[in-house]
Design an enzyme around this catalytic site. Structure first.
Site, short mmCIF file in Angstrom:
data_model
loop_
_atom_site.label_atom_id
_atom_site.label_comp_id
_atom_site.label_asym_id
_atom_site.label_seq_id
_atom_site.Cartn_x
_atom_site.Cartn_y
_atom_site.Cartn_z
N TYR A 1 -2.26 6.96 -7.49
CA TYR A 1 -1.41 6.92 -6.23
C TYR A 1 -0.73 8.36 -6.62
O TYR A 1 -0.13 8.41 -7.41
CB TYR A 1 -0.73 5.75 -6.10
CG TYR A 1 0.56 5.95 -4.89
CD1 TYR A 1 -0.21 5.89 -3.69
CD2 TYR A 1 1.87 5.97 -5.03
CE1 TYR A 1 0.79 5.89 -2.61
CE2 TYR A 1 2.61 6.02 -3.95
CZ TYR A 1 2.02 6.03 -2.69
OH TYR A 1 2.96 5.96 -1.58
N ASP B 1 0.50 14.20 -12.70
CA ASP B 1 1.52 13.72 -11.77
C ASP B 1 2.31 12.61 -12.58
O ASP B 1 2.18 11.53 -12.88
CB ASP B 1 0.99 12.84 -10.57
CG ASP B 1 1.71 12.10 -9.87
OD1 ASP B 1 3.02 12.31 -10.04
OD2 ASP B 1 1.41 11.71 -8.64
N LYS C 1 11.57 10.63 -8.80
CA LYS C 1 12.22 9.52 -9.41
C LYS C 1 13.27 10.21 -10.57
O LYS C 1 14.19 10.66 -10.07
CB LYS C 1 11.15 8.68 -9.92
CG LYS C 1 10.04 8.11 -8.93
CD LYS C 1 9.50 6.57 -9.29
CE LYS C 1 8.45 6.53 -8.41
NZ LYS C 1 8.53 5.66 -7.32
C1 LIG Z 1 2.36 8.79 -9.59
C2 LIG Z 1 3.31 8.83 -8.33
N1 LIG Z 1 3.24 9.82 -7.59
C3 LIG Z 1 3.69 10.01 -6.58
C4 LIG Z 1 4.47 9.23 -5.83
C5 LIG Z 1 5.28 9.43 -4.57
O1 LIG Z 1 6.67 9.59 -4.76
P1 LIG Z 1 7.61 9.24 -3.52
O2 LIG Z 1 7.49 7.69 -3.04
O3 LIG Z 1 9.00 9.77 -4.09
O4 LIG Z 1 7.26 10.06 -2.40
C6 LIG Z 1 4.72 7.88 -6.44
C7 LIG Z 1 5.37 7.02 -5.91
O5 LIG Z 1 5.64 5.85 -6.47
C8 LIG Z 1 3.97 7.85 -7.82
O6 LIG Z 1 4.21 6.57 -8.49
N1 LIG Z 2 4.91 2.94 -7.06
C1 LIG Z 2 4.83 3.42 -5.67
C2 LIG Z 2 6.20 3.51 -5.44
O1 LIG Z 2 7.21 3.39 -6.44
C3 LIG Z 2 6.29 3.71 -3.89
C4 LIG Z 2 7.87 3.27 -3.83
C5 LIG Z 2 7.86 3.15 -2.15
O2 LIG Z 2 6.98 3.90 -1.69
O3 LIG Z 2 8.67 2.86 -1.65
#
Ligand SMILES: Cc1ncc(COP(=O)(O)O)c(C=O)c1O
Ligand SMILES: NCC(=O)CCC(=O)O
Length: 446
Positions: free
Chosen positions: A142, A234, A263
């Site tokens: 993701y 990522d 994050k």
């Molecule tokens: C591996 C990874 N990349 C990208 C994202 C996208 O980050 P954001 O939710 O801050 O847009 C997430 C979100 O959880 C993630 O887990």
């Molecule tokens: N692991 C996926 C996310 O942290 C997503 C959080 C969100 O979109 O609120």
């Protein structure tokens, strides 16, 4: 537990916010509890219920809900100076210098506002730099809510995983199974002249937690070099969590060309970043030709929070503490499952953990590691560690959502509401918190 106010708030929210939430994952059935405030490792909801929190904002909250004094002071000072300017500030340079000093592959970094924005920008940068179109991603990976990676299916039958994305976009994204060198080799060979990048989470953190098998990333690195494609890690979840300040790339000894962050790097405020080799990152405008921009990028409050967070982590026992608690919760869960639900698997490393409700008919019970995965080595049942997204997707997801999550919530433990999202211990958690959690876990399985 009484949830009267949360229910009323959700009813109000449903009339003015689609689905009642501002991020899909928060739409917990039958309704989410609304948070009033945080307190250390706990959150308190609108009805006064108190939960021990392992969601931790989906990852940004390394310290839990109380910022250490220097972080709080840095945030308050930046906010009271005026929120933002549309002109550069010193703290952006300070944070960029800190990151480039600690993260092995990062020589230069551009800050943005979310992990999604970071991966959007990294993909565009890779395409601009290489002059190629296609990206390879991992099935079950993701990378945020972006057109290029919301793709499902296999590399020759891929389709958008969301409505609203043209099929033509998916054509340029090639999903392969994680940990499968042969599949990757074949796809790179087939499209070799048009692959801009392989984009991979060093540890899959959004479909359970799946660790790389030994030397997997080394092979990915070599295969990218062979065809002149970039390797993008990522590290939105793993950055400044797994492997401490060196991130997962330091832990695994891999030098990606580009790294995306989010994050933790913003200390709990909206953030993303793309870092990497100077020669590549300088392709961003205005130095280069790949357009990149953002009103809020490098926001002074976020930058102050991120810098103070990472400095505090560098100067205190933060990673030792969270990693020790991670070991404690994972090994406690394994002990509980051993004679109650041996078909389930505890996964994770450092401060990440999750139980995968693998199929009850799983026959693999060997004590020996057959996969060579780099899962936390205290695991006694390596052979059934999930190796890729589909190993996790066949887990009993419904059991998690309908039985396990509500039962843990009723005992005052706040976990991620679906089977796939990672969970985190923070600097605010204590050994006693972990023991309390393990008691609740044991009661469920009994
Ligand atoms: C591996 C990874 N990349 C990208 C994202 C996208 O980050 P954001 O939710 O801050 O847009 C997430 C979100 O959880 C993630 O887990
Ligand atoms: N692991 C996926 C996310 O942290 C997503 C959080 C969100 O979109 O609120």
């Amino acid at each position: 537990m009484n949830h009267k106010r949360s229910r009323a708030l959700y009813d109000r929210a449903l009339s003015v916010i689609p689905g009642g939430v501002n991020s899909s994952v928060r739409a917990i059935r039958p309704y989410p509890f609304f948070i009033e405030r945080g307190d250390g490792a706990h959150v308190i909801d609108a009805d006064g219920n108190r939960y021990l929190d392992y969601v931790m904002g989906y990852g940004p909250l390394l310290f839990g809900h109380d910022l250490p004094e220097p972080v709080r002071a840095a945030v308050q000072s930046a906010a009271s100076d005026g929120p933002m300017y549309g002109a550069p500030t010193e703290v952006e340079v300070d944070l960029a210098e800190f990151v480039t000093r600690h993260v092995p592959s990062v020589e230069m970094i551009r800050f943005v506002n979310s992990g999604t924005e970071a991966t959007v920008s990294a993909v565009r940068l890779a395409r601009g730099y290489t002059g190629r179109n296609k990206i390879v991603v991992m099935e079950g990976g993701y990378h945020g809510a972006q057109e290029s990676t919301l793709v499902e299916g296999s590399h020759d039958a891929q389709r958008p995983s969301s409505s609203g994305i043209p099929q033509a976009f998916a054509r340029h994204t090639l999903p392969v199974p994680f940990n499968d060198e042969e599949a990757l080799r074949a796809v790179l060979a087939e499209h070799r002249d048009d692959i801009a990048a392989v984009l991979v989470e060093p540890i899959l953190g959004n479909t359970g937690i799946v660790a790389p098998v030994d030397d997997y990333h080394q092979t990915v690195r070599e295969l990218c070099d062979e065809i002149g494609a970039l390797l993008i890690f990522d590290e939105v979840i793993t950055g400044f969590r797994v492997g401490g300040l060196q991130c997962a790339q330091g832990k695994f000894g891999i030098m990606p060309d580009l790294t995306t962050f989010g994050k933790i790097i913003g200390g709990g405020f909206p953030v993303g970043a793309v870092g990497g080799r100077t020669e590549i990152v300088e392709e961003f405008t205005p130095a280069g030709e790949v357009f990149q921009s953002g009103t809020f990028s490098g926001h002074p409050v976020t930058m102050a929070a991120g810098l103070a967070t990472l400095q505090f982590a560098a100067e205190n026992d933060v990673y030792d503490h969270v990693n020790a608690l991670g070991d404690q919760i994972r090994s406690g869960m394994r002990d509980i499952l051993a004679d109650r639900a041996p078909e389930y698997t505890v996964v994770g490393t450092d401060s990440m953990f999750k139980t995968i409700f693998t199929r009850a008919d799983s026959e693999i019970q060997s004590d020996d590691c057959e996969t060579g995965c780099q899962q936390d080595r205290s695991c006694t049942r390596f052979s059934d560690c999930p190796k890729n997204g589909s190993d996790v997707q066949c887990a009993e997801t419904d059991r998690w959502e309908r039985l396990f999550w509500p039962a843990m919530k009723e005992q005052g433990i706040f976990l991620t509401a679906n089977q796939f999202e990672s969970q985190f211990v923070s600097y605010a958690h204590t050994e006693t918190d972990i023991e309390e959690t393990l008691e609740a876990y044991k009661m469920f399985f009994e």
